[in-house]
Design a protein around this motif. Structure first.
Motif, PDB file in Angstrom:
ATOM      1  N   LEU A  76      41.478  46.528  54.259  1.00 10.98           N
ATOM      2  CA  LEU A  76      41.176  45.677  52.965  1.00 10.98           C
ATOM      3  C   LEU A  76      39.776  45.421  53.024  1.00 10.98           C
ATOM      4  O   LEU A  76      39.263  45.298  51.578  1.00 10.98           O
ATOM      5  CB  LEU A  76      41.906  44.434  53.176  1.00 10.98           C
ATOM      6  N   GLY A  77      38.925  45.604  54.075  1.00  8.77           N
ATOM      7  CA  GLY A  77      37.632  45.384  53.965  1.00  8.77           C
ATOM      8  C   GLY A  77      37.022  46.521  53.322  1.00  8.77           C
ATOM      9  O   GLY A  77      36.175  46.375  52.236  1.00  8.77           O
ATOM     10  N   GLY A  78      37.535  47.849  53.302  1.00 11.10           N
ATOM     11  CA  GLY A  78      36.836  49.030  52.709  1.00 11.10           C
ATOM     12  C   GLY A  78      37.297  49.028  51.287  1.00 11.10           C
ATOM     13  O   GLY A  78      36.519  49.027  50.546  1.00 11.10           O
ATOM     14  N   ALA A  79      38.653  48.411  50.838  1.00 14.25           N
ATOM     15  CA  ALA A  79      38.893  48.270  49.566  1.00 14.25           C
ATOM     16  C   ALA A  79      38.177  47.497  48.859  1.00 14.25           C
ATOM     17  O   ALA A  79      37.479  47.334  47.875  1.00 14.25           O
ATOM     18  CB  ALA A  79      40.209  48.140  49.702  1.00 14.25           C
ATOM     19  N   GLY A  80      37.688  46.264  49.658  1.00 12.18           N
ATOM     20  CA  GLY A  80      37.001  45.070  48.928  1.00 12.18           C
ATOM     21  C   GLY A  80      35.646  45.599  48.782  1.00 12.18           C
ATOM     22  O   GLY A  80      35.088  45.287  47.673  1.00 12.18           O
ATOM     23  N   ALA A  81      35.162  46.232  49.544  1.00 17.02           N
ATOM     24  CA  ALA A  81      33.649  46.813  49.436  1.00 17.02           C
ATOM     25  C   ALA A  81      33.724  47.733  48.282  1.00 17.02           C
ATOM     26  O   ALA A  81      32.658  47.754  47.469  1.00 17.02           O
ATOM     27  CB  ALA A  81      33.229  47.690  50.696  1.00 17.02           C
ATOM     28  N   LEU A  82      34.504  48.664  48.023  1.00 16.53           N
ATOM     29  CA  LEU A  82      34.719  49.597  46.769  1.00 16.53           C
ATOM     30  C   LEU A  82      34.734  48.459  45.515  1.00 16.53           C
ATOM     31  O   LEU A  82      34.039  49.009  44.739  1.00 16.53           O
ATOM     32  CB  LEU A  82      35.965  50.433  46.969  1.00 16.53           C
ATOM     33  N   ALA A 134      42.547  45.134  58.455  1.00 15.64           N
ATOM     34  CA  ALA A 134      41.362  44.434  58.145  1.00 15.64           C
ATOM     35  C   ALA A 134      40.542  45.835  57.943  1.00 15.64           C
ATOM     36  O   ALA A 134      39.683  45.520  56.838  1.00 15.64           O
ATOM     37  CB  ALA A 134      40.788  43.818  59.687  1.00 15.64           C
ATOM     38  N   ALA A 135      40.620  46.933  58.327  1.00 14.73           N
ATOM     39  CA  ALA A 135      39.759  47.860  57.953  1.00 14.73           C
ATOM     40  C   ALA A 135      39.963  48.406  56.660  1.00 14.73           C
ATOM     41  O   ALA A 135      39.213  48.610  55.845  1.00 14.73           O
ATOM     42  CB  ALA A 135      39.938  49.286  58.941  1.00 14.73           C
ATOM     43  N   GLU A 140      47.179  32.936  52.663  1.00 16.99           N
ATOM     44  CA  GLU A 140      47.480  34.440  52.453  1.00 16.99           C
ATOM     45  C   GLU A 140      46.117  35.027  53.346  1.00 16.99           C
ATOM     46  O   GLU A 140      45.173  35.529  52.407  1.00 16.99           O
ATOM     47  CB  GLU A 140      47.833  34.915  51.589  1.00 16.99           C
ATOM     48  N   LEU A 141      45.949  35.071  54.611  1.00  9.00           N
ATOM     49  CA  LEU A 141      44.857  35.035  55.261  1.00  9.00           C
ATOM     50  C   LEU A 141      44.097  36.474  55.217  1.00  9.00           C
ATOM     51  O   LEU A 141      42.881  36.835  55.322  1.00  9.00           O
ATOM     52  CB  LEU A 141      44.594  34.559  56.564  1.00  9.00           C
ATOM     53  N   ALA A 142      44.859  37.486  54.870  1.00  9.00           N
ATOM     54  CA  ALA A 142      44.482  39.010  54.749  1.00  9.00           C
ATOM     55  C   ALA A 142      43.426  39.038  53.440  1.00  9.00           C
ATOM     56  O   ALA A 142      42.625  39.978  53.641  1.00  9.00           O
ATOM     57  CB  ALA A 142      45.647  39.813  54.194  1.00  9.00           C
TER      58      ALA A 142
END
Lengths: 160, 168
Positions: free
Chosen positions: B112-118, B109-110, A112-114
């Motif tokens: 999930l990347g932002g959520a991951g950073a938080l 990507a934007a 699940e690469l996301a």
């Protein structure tokens, strides 16, 4: 040390497998939890907590020792502002990503690469917080907590 | 013989393709936490794996800590769970999030990347995440973990419901 690493790897594999099997890696599982539409993850986390609490209670009562020979022990820090403020920031990200650090790693293994985007973000956030802590005029101590500070070597950490 | 093997194989796949009941998965994770205390005398906190991996990437000299090995194990375990279910088909699909983002990979990507950073910033600030505070800390009756868990649960529920209302 090598035994500890191999056993940590094994525990990680088992943990990742259960996370995948319980579909806790799926966006919709966590999203339904946050919308309070499905009690599944609450029940899963709750029963994990109760089992762990019981098991640890029994281990300690039996005076069991860890692999290192030390008595099994844990920190019970008092809540501080950092625990609440950091958790609030974490909660926003958790709701948006529909996953958290453990399941995000399992996602990648499941194809699940996301999860790659989430994990890239996690590393960026961790680096940013590390930089903020190092830069701060009065040095901020990493808060007492399960993952407060980098752990190498593990046994040297202040475990009370 | 071959037919019996094949039907056993299908039964195993069905078992692992069906969501594991919470009363099995939860206690299993609980036992893993207990086992980890017996091994490492530390909480099974996943954030620590990322923190150590980030430190390791900066200074690889000291070797990867056991927490990094645990994190690597989770990736392998995820792979095994998909293989056991016969459902390993790599892709970027993300459930109902895809409809909300109209299938845009860039937006995903934007977000999930932002959520991951938080999550990374917040969890390091709080000293733990859903596993460290939420599972282990509560199981060891740590007041700091009670506070952190209540806070991130309440925040996530509030944010998810607010967003659902705004989008709808």
């Amino acid at each position: 040390m090598r035994t500890q690493k191999s056993l940590a790897l094994l525990v990680g594999i088992a943990f990742g497998f259960v996370l995948g099997w319980s579909q806790a890696t799926e966006y919709d599982t966590i999203h339904a939890m946050h919308l309070l539409k499905d009690a599944y993850v609450f029940l899963l986390m709750g029963s994990a907590m109760v089992t762990a609490a019981l098991g640890l209670f029994l281990l300690r009562r039996a005076k069991a020792r860890a692999l290192s020979g030390d008595a099994i022990s844990f920190e019970r820090p008092r809540p501080r502002g950092a625990h609440v403020a950091g958790a609030a920031v974490f909660g926003i990200g958790w709701a948006l990503a529909g996953t958290c650090p453990g399941p995000a790693a399992a996602q990648i293994g499941r194809g699940e690469l996301a999860g790659l985007f989430t994990v890239a973000g996690l590393f960026a956030g961790i680096a940013l917080r590390g930089w903020a802590q190092a830069r701060s005029a009065k040095p901020i101590e990493a808060p007492a907590g399960p993952c407060g500070a980098p752990s190498e070597p593990a046994h040297a950490q202040g475990v009370s | 013989m071959a037919r019996r093997l094949r039907s056993a194989n299908i039964a195993v796949m069905e078992l692992f393709a069906t969501r594991c009941p919470w009363y099995v998965a939860g206690p299993l994770i609980g036992l893993l936490i207990v086992a980890f205390y017996a091994v490492a005398n530390r909480p099974l906190g996943v954030l620590g794996g990322y923190v150590d991996a980030e430190a390791f990437a900066r200074a690889p000299g000291g070797g990867a800590s056991w927490r990094v090995w645990m994190l690597g194990g989770i990736v392998v375990g995820g792979l095994l769970s998909a293989l056991a279910a016969g459902r390993f088909a790599p892709g970027f699909a993300c459930g109902s999030l895809d409809q909300a983002l109209r299938g845009s990979l860039l937006a995903k990507a934007a977000l999930l990347g932002g959520a991951g950073a938080l999550m990374g910033y917040g969890a390091r600030w709080a000293g733990g995440c859903t596993s460290g505070h939420g599972l282990c800390g509560n199981a060891t009756l740590s007041p700091a973990s009670f506070a952190a868990t209540l806070t991130f649960l309440a925040t996530a529920v509030a944010v998810a419901n607010l967003l659902a209302r705004v989008i709808a």
